[in-house]
Design an enzyme around this catalytic site. Sequence first.
Site, PDB file in Angstrom:
ATOM      1  N   GLY A 191      17.887  60.033  24.387  1.00  0.00           N
ATOM      2  CA  GLY A 191      16.547  60.594  24.454  1.00  0.00           C
ATOM      3  C   GLY A 191      16.213  61.371  25.702  1.00  0.00           C
ATOM      4  N   VAL A 192      17.198  61.649  26.578  1.00  0.00           N
ATOM      5  CA  VAL A 192      16.887  62.391  27.800  1.00  0.00           C
ATOM      6  C   VAL A 192      17.119  63.902  27.632  1.00  0.00           C
ATOM      7  CG1 VAL A 192      17.306  60.462  29.344  1.00  0.00           C
ATOM      8  CG2 VAL A 192      19.205  61.975  28.745  1.00  0.00           C
ATOM      9  N   GLY A 193      17.540  64.350  26.444  1.00  0.00           N
ATOM     10  CA  GLY A 193      17.625  65.784  26.179  1.00  0.00           C
ATOM     11  C   GLY A 193      19.002  66.387  26.282  1.00  0.00           C
ATOM     12  N   LYS A 194      20.060  65.615  26.047  1.00  0.00           N
ATOM     13  CA  LYS A 194      21.421  66.152  26.167  1.00  0.00           C
ATOM     14  C   LYS A 194      21.693  67.211  25.086  1.00  0.00           C
ATOM     15  CE  LYS A 194      23.288  62.019  25.853  1.00  0.00           C
ATOM     16  NZ  LYS A 194      22.069  61.197  25.819  1.00  0.00           N
ATOM     17  N   THR A 195      21.410  66.860  23.846  1.00  0.00           N
ATOM     18  CA  THR A 195      21.681  67.788  22.736  1.00  0.00           C
ATOM     19  C   THR A 195      20.772  69.009  22.792  1.00  0.00           C
ATOM     20  OG1 THR A 195      22.397  65.949  21.335  1.00  0.00           O
ATOM     21  CG2 THR A 195      21.799  67.994  20.228  1.00  0.00           C
ATOM     22  N   SER A 215      26.463  43.972  39.325  1.00  0.00           N
ATOM     23  CA  SER A 215      25.258  44.156  40.129  1.00  0.00           C
ATOM     24  C   SER A 215      24.316  42.949  40.112  1.00  0.00           C
ATOM     25  CB  SER A 215      24.506  45.405  39.664  1.00  0.00           C
ATOM     26  OG  SER A 215      24.113  45.286  38.327  1.00  0.00           O
ATOM     27  N   LYS A 254      17.365  51.664  37.726  1.00  0.00           N
ATOM     28  CA  LYS A 254      16.920  50.326  38.122  1.00  0.00           C
ATOM     29  C   LYS A 254      15.551  50.379  38.808  1.00  0.00           C
ATOM     30  CE  LYS A 254      21.635  48.534  38.562  1.00  0.00           C
ATOM     31  NZ  LYS A 254      22.699  48.083  39.470  1.00  0.00           N
TER      32      LYS A 254
END
Length: 781
Positions: free
Chosen positions: A359-363, A682, A725
């Site tokens: 959902g961060v806009g790669k495509t 982590s 994070k």
Amino acid sequence: MQQIDNKEHILPMMPLRDIVIFPGMIVPVFVGRTNSIRSIEKAMEVDRKIFISLQLDSTIDKPDENQVYKVGCLSEVLQFLRLPDGTYKVLLEGERRGLLLGFLSNENYYQVIVKEIKEELNESKDIVVLTRTCIEMFEEYISLNKKIPKETFAMISNLESSSQVCDSIAAHTLLKVKDRQEILETITLKERLQKLIEKLQAELEILKLDQKIRIEVRDRFEKAQRDYFLHEQMKVIKKELGASSDEEDEIEELRKKINGSKMPEEAKNKALKEVNRLAKMHFVSAEAGVIRTYIDWLLDLPWNVYTQDKLDIKRAQKILEEDHYGLKDPKERILEYLAIKKLSDGTKTPILCFVGPPGVGKTSLAKSIARALDRKFVRVSLGGVRDEAEIRGHRRTYVGALPGRIIQLMKKAESMNPVFLLDEVDKMSMDFRGDPSAALLEVLDPEQNIHFSDHYLEIDFDLSKVLFITTANFVDPIPRPLQDRMEIIHLPSYTEYEKFEIARRFLIPKILKDNGLSKRKVKFIDEAIYTIIKGYTREAGVRNLERELSSVVRKLAKDMVLLKGGKSKLIKITKPSIYKYLKKPRYSDADFIKDSRIGIARGLAWTEFGGEVLEVQTSVFEGKGELTLTGQLGEVMKESCYAAKSYARKEAKKYSIPRDFYNKSDMHIHVPEGAIPKDGPSAGITIATSMISALSNIPVRGDIAMTGEINLIGEVLPVGGLREKVLASLRANIKEIVVPYKNEKDVSEIPKKIQKRIIVHYVKHMDEVLNLALVKKESIG
């Protein structure tokens, strides 16, 4: 002819459009212009003498003194006849060269002053040699040009004067009008002969080339006739055998298509070879169908078809900004590529890999790149692909064989340089059918993909001009050799401010349009957008945000139609409107209890979907020193638990922990949301803090979260995913975090607006973590 002195005469003149008359040459001329007819009539009245000169511009009907050449020919009118159509036929004989000195004013005809040009009678050895050369070249010229009769050569070769030979050859060759005039104007005989040789040489070269072309065309035509005759015979034979002539027509049509295509020679030869095989078999056979399908694939591929790139940097930057908010690094890389390509066409096309949460806009970023370059865009999803043939295709020996997805989409793209998106490259797998990621090595290697070999085509296909872009949620599952061929660009999680801007600029206008509304009818108040972001979505991307906004707009549209017939003034969506349409918020600041409690510490984790806040809970009770781990912990987290236990044993005295706890107390470490697998180093300092808190009976602050790896001597080691994070901590309303000292650089790259909202503690050792996290700091030695 009126004589002024021994060399100058007053004569009528006739300008000619496209004819040059030489001394000793008899030429018929058709005359229609009034002034020219009167000039000839005047000449006939006196002594038949007339001056002939070539016009500079043949389109001028009445040339003046400056529109005719100065050097012409003193001629005699041999014959003057009127034709039935009103024009006149004049037979002229050139006598001597003449120089035009000027026009006399006469409105009825052209009257000029002409000076005779004395001819050179030099017959030196040089002149003789040049004359012979001209005659030999003219003989070759006649042999190549069948329009000139052979008698002309016999006549010219018998002339005694070299000047006459030169003028006669110039008159009978098919030289341009300006070339003839140039020879007429050359007074010196030697220079005139040299010019004639030069022009004859040029004409001979043209005639030889013309003859060569004619011979080649004739040979091809004869071969075509022969082939046609044989094919006609074959048709008759096949007809007698029961074969259809339509099949032969189809074979010929295929040959024409192949020869007329832009295929490289290798592909063309392969296709013609398959057509010849097809011509020898019945069309109803299974093998004929396979061959025909193969030929169709070769014809349908975009061989040597390229779209023109638009390398306007400002335009590309504008498009990228229009389509996406933020994403500085990938945008910068694309603009760098365009700038370098504009400076150098030989630039190798980069292989970009966009890595980031869903959902961060790669495509959509890949689509914007295609729009900015004005290239075609194609996409293939590699999620779940486990067969090498999906990439390289099946061999034609298999039933139902087809090319691989790469070739299939190149056909769909209809060009050799599309933007090609390989989606979800991290989700490929392998089985007994091969490793598709290994097959991708050839596709994505700039040194190899110029000769990409598909098993079905069996010929090289050039992929070097394709702009390949791959996407992945995280890098680790991608094989190292494949990673090595790609330039990895990380797309980080969106901050609340970035989500707000994306919703305001892109999502809301799009959703309103899709649901038949507009900004004139509906307006989202800023507070309402932030309410959805904070209360209904906790994700790295904006897909859930888009769903929630769509839900609000759909419910609003229904209310507008039911209550007001679809007509209304501007409706403002406020915070109460969000609660009305979306009901109770899914998330709140109270999701994590901020009270300080014993044995409960909050850690920050990175997942492929963004950052998460995890609680680590530790309980201690009497037992035999057993350590129980629950919550679907991975191997790395289990190792962190054992490392934390060893550190607690080592530092037991410092934190007032019973020395024999490891064989008299059992510990149970649990991470809630047990249905979700968890792993990674982590959580090391979080587990150690929770464990020491439970063993020492000291509460852990509820308003602080932490991340970092721990080793046996208590050093805090750096971790990744700091941006995600930090955003997860803010979503949980925890504004104080503990991170490894060596991650200070990563925190500095987080937007300043985010850094101002959070307090970051940088630590090198576990003692510093406990001093910050445990409530009773004065009791810690």
